[in-house]
Design an enzyme around this catalytic site. Structure first.
Site, PDB file in Angstrom:
ATOM      1  N   LYS A   9      -3.885  -3.090   8.632  1.00 57.83           N
ATOM      2  CA  LYS A   9      -5.176  -3.393   7.833  1.00 57.83           C
ATOM      3  C   LYS A   9      -5.869  -4.811   8.798  1.00 57.83           C
ATOM      4  CE  LYS A   9      -2.802  -1.701   3.680  1.00 57.83           C
ATOM      5  NZ  LYS A   9      -2.489  -2.024   2.198  1.00 57.83           N
ATOM      6  N   TYR A  49      -8.959   5.674  -0.615  1.00 58.68           N
ATOM      7  CA  TYR A  49      -8.146   5.247  -1.624  1.00 58.68           C
ATOM      8  C   TYR A  49      -8.523   5.784  -2.904  1.00 58.68           C
ATOM      9  CZ  TYR A  49      -5.390   1.468   0.905  1.00 58.68           C
ATOM     10  OH  TYR A  49      -4.464   1.049   1.562  1.00 58.68           O
ATOM     11  N   PHE A  57      -7.380  -3.065  -9.335  1.00 56.73           N
ATOM     12  CA  PHE A  57      -7.395  -3.822  -8.086  1.00 56.73           C
ATOM     13  C   PHE A  57      -8.260  -2.922  -7.161  1.00 56.73           C
ATOM     14  CE2 PHE A  57      -3.346  -1.577  -7.858  1.00 56.73           C
ATOM     15  CZ  PHE A  57      -3.344  -0.708  -6.787  1.00 56.73           C
ATOM     16  N   THR A  91       5.738  -2.565  -1.335  1.00 57.45           N
ATOM     17  CA  THR A  91       4.134  -2.973  -1.294  1.00 57.45           C
ATOM     18  C   THR A  91       4.158  -4.394  -1.746  1.00 57.45           C
ATOM     19  OG1 THR A  91       3.720  -0.721  -2.357  1.00 57.45           O
ATOM     20  CG2 THR A  91       2.031  -2.294  -2.667  1.00 57.45           C
ATOM     21  N   ASN A 112      -1.048  -6.999   2.730  1.00 59.86           N
ATOM     22  CA  ASN A 112       0.096  -6.538   3.223  1.00 59.86           C
ATOM     23  C   ASN A 112       0.269  -5.986   4.442  1.00 59.86           C
ATOM     24  OD1 ASN A 112      -0.686  -4.044   2.412  1.00 59.86           O
ATOM     25  ND2 ASN A 112       0.559  -3.816   0.690  1.00 59.86           N
ATOM     26  N   HIS A 115      -0.809   0.246   6.092  1.00 59.65           N
ATOM     27  CA  HIS A 115      -0.476   1.293   5.158  1.00 59.65           C
ATOM     28  C   HIS A 115       0.380   2.222   5.791  1.00 59.65           C
ATOM     29  CE1 HIS A 115      -2.103   4.477   2.605  1.00 59.65           C
ATOM     30  NE2 HIS A 115      -1.948   5.178   3.640  1.00 59.65           N
ATOM     31  N   GLU A 126      -4.793  12.149   4.760  1.00 55.94           N
ATOM     32  CA  GLU A 126      -5.329  10.819   5.398  1.00 55.94           C
ATOM     33  C   GLU A 126      -5.362  10.929   6.840  1.00 55.94           C
ATOM     34  OE1 GLU A 126      -2.250   7.731   4.148  1.00 55.94           O
ATOM     35  OE2 GLU A 126      -3.063   8.037   2.157  1.00 55.94           O
TER      36      GLU A 126
HETATM   37  P1  GDP Z   1       1.511   1.425  -0.625  1.00 53.92           P
HETATM   38  O1  GDP Z   1       1.690   2.896  -0.722  1.00 53.92           O
HETATM   39  O2  GDP Z   1       2.891   0.587  -0.726  1.00 53.92           O
HETATM   40  O3  GDP Z   1       0.460   0.782   0.224  1.00 53.92           O
HETATM   41  O4  GDP Z   1       1.028   0.818  -2.047  1.00 53.92           O
HETATM   42  P2  GDP Z   1       0.114   1.491  -3.209  1.00 53.92           P
HETATM   43  O5  GDP Z   1      -0.322   2.880  -2.633  1.00 53.92           O
HETATM   44  O6  GDP Z   1       0.640   1.413  -4.479  1.00 53.92           O
HETATM   45  O7  GDP Z   1      -1.169   0.358  -3.164  1.00 53.92           O
HETATM   46  C1  GDP Z   1      -2.192   0.642  -2.252  1.00 53.92           C
HETATM   47  C2  GDP Z   1      -2.670  -0.785  -1.635  1.00 53.92           C
HETATM   48  O8  GDP Z   1      -3.165  -1.504  -2.661  1.00 53.92           O
HETATM   49  C3  GDP Z   1      -1.423  -1.646  -1.421  1.00 53.92           C
HETATM   50  O9  GDP Z   1      -0.968  -1.646   0.053  1.00 53.92           O
HETATM   51  C4  GDP Z   1      -1.935  -3.022  -1.582  1.00 53.92           C
HETATM   52  O10 GDP Z   1      -2.648  -3.430  -0.448  1.00 53.92           O
HETATM   53  C5  GDP Z   1      -2.952  -2.761  -2.716  1.00 53.92           C
HETATM   54  N1  GDP Z   1      -2.281  -3.115  -4.020  1.00 53.92           N
HETATM   55  C6  GDP Z   1      -1.210  -2.352  -4.473  1.00 53.92           C
HETATM   56  N2  GDP Z   1      -0.910  -3.002  -5.790  1.00 53.92           N
HETATM   57  C7  GDP Z   1      -1.856  -4.286  -5.893  1.00 53.92           C
HETATM   58  C8  GDP Z   1      -2.143  -5.032  -7.041  1.00 53.92           C
HETATM   59  O11 GDP Z   1      -1.339  -5.156  -8.116  1.00 53.92           O
HETATM   60  N3  GDP Z   1      -2.927  -5.938  -6.899  1.00 53.92           N
HETATM   61  C9  GDP Z   1      -3.787  -5.766  -5.772  1.00 53.92           C
HETATM   62  N4  GDP Z   1      -5.022  -6.773  -5.673  1.00 53.92           N
HETATM   63  N5  GDP Z   1      -3.461  -5.093  -4.631  1.00 53.92           N
HETATM   64  C10 GDP Z   1      -2.715  -4.266  -4.978  1.00 53.92           C
END
Ligand code: GDP
Length: 138
Positions: A9, A49, A57, A91, A112, A115, A126
């Site tokens: 990222k 996304y 978010f 995550t 983080n 992805h 994707e």
């Molecule tokens: P991943 O599959 O581990 O990347 O997690 P998710 O698919 O649940 O979320 C996608 C991305 O959204 C994450 O990698 C973070 O960059 C972001 N994200 C997830 N949860 C949160 C949150 O509670 N707050 C914010 N600001 N970003 C989030």
């Protein structure tokens, strides 16, 4: 053989962690079969996304994802979807296991570093979002 999409990222690229992330893939017998640098538009980030459209978010996440260049890669290997998720960590970096990419480098739940696709269906969507068949050296 399985394939998955990985993204370093904009925070990972900005903090000069491209080599660090790729080193971990290669050290764990994960093959990179496609790779390029992209600077996503807001619309491209929203499309990527789309499953998170209703999340609070979503706007912040898509702003972040188009804030600078990212490195997108297709990874290949046995069970690579789960193995990549293991290398990434949870995550929320505060809950991630020691030695994972997110535990070592993430600065917030959003920023983080990496992805990784979470299932075969999402991996197929994707990978197709960023690469055509001729760009994948399988
Ligand atoms: P991943 O599959 O581990 O990347 O997690 P998710 O698919 O649940 O979320 C996608 C991305 O959204 C994450 O990698 C973070 O960059 C972001 N994200 C997830 N949860 C949160 C949150 O509670 N707050 C914010 N600001 N970003 C989030």
């Amino acid at each position: 053989m399985e394939q998955t999409l990985s993204i370093i990222k904009p925070d990972g690229v900005g903090r000069a962690l491209i080599g660090e992330v790729i080193k971990r893939f290669e050290a764990n017998d994960i093959k990179i079969v496609a790779m390029k640098m992209v600077h996503m538009s807001k619309q491209q980030a929203e499309g990527f996304y789309a499953v998170h459209r209703e999340r609070p978010f979503f706007n912040s996440l898509t702003d972040f994802m188009c804030s600078g260049p990212a490195v997108v890669m297709v990874l290949e290997g046995e069970n690579v979807i789960a193995r990549n998720r293991d290398l990434m960590g949870a995550t929320n970096y505060e809950e991630a296991a020691a030695g994972t990419i997110r535990k070592d480098f993430a600065t917030s739940i959003e920023r983080n570093i990496v992805h990784g696709s979470d299932a075969p269906e999402t991996a197929a969507f994707e990978i197709g979002y960023f690469f055509n068949a001729f760009e994948i050296m399988s």
